[in-house]
Enzyme design. Sequence first.
Site: not given
Ligand code: AMP
Length: 180
Positions: A64, A101
């Site tokens: 995205r 996450e």
């Molecule tokens: P992070 O590495 O934990 O900051 O996760 C970021 C990536 O995971 C981004 O590219 C988001 O598209 C996706 N992502 C993580 N958590 C969510 C969430 N709760 N809703 C939508 N996308 C998420």
Amino acid sequence: MKDTDIDRLSAAVRDVIDFPKEGIVFKDIAPVLADGALFRLAIDGLVESIGGTPVDKIVGIDARGFIFGAAVADRIGAGLVPVRKKGKLPWRTRSVSYALEYGESVIEIHEDAISPGERVLLVDDLLATGGTSAAALQLVRELGGEIVGASFFIELAFLDGRKAIHEAADGFPISALLTY
Ligand code: AMP
């Protein structure tokens, strides 16, 4: 950006409970993208957050981040560099593994995508734990890029992603249009 614009964008983001696994509230941006006026508003906000800082390359994160990154790059006349999940890039790559996450992943960048000294802005749809962004920024630094900022459409502030980013690389502004 006006509060009413932020409210319009926020109202269009859809919470999907337990996706892609139990306990995660997934922020679905598809309704924003599907509405021409809202998509433009989101890009307006991201461009505004850059505030005229010169940018040579935007690094967009799979998948995205490509959507927002490409639109912002076109507006400001910057190049677009995709950071992709393992195995998708055809040329010689650098890679790094990181915690998500929800799970673990490996991302890659073409080794000739950024030249030393180029001014790089990171763009992604959402900042959660910051693991993905920190990993992408590590790749940018390995190629000698100068990180001038990180811009997100959404920030899940309770996950402290800013801290993770600043532990990986410091001294540049981080912005988000919508904060939860
Ligand atoms: P992070 O590495 O934990 O900051 O996760 C970021 C990536 O995971 C981004 O590219 C988001 O598209 C996706 N992502 C993580 N958590 C969510 C969430 N709760 N809703 C939508 N996308 C998420």
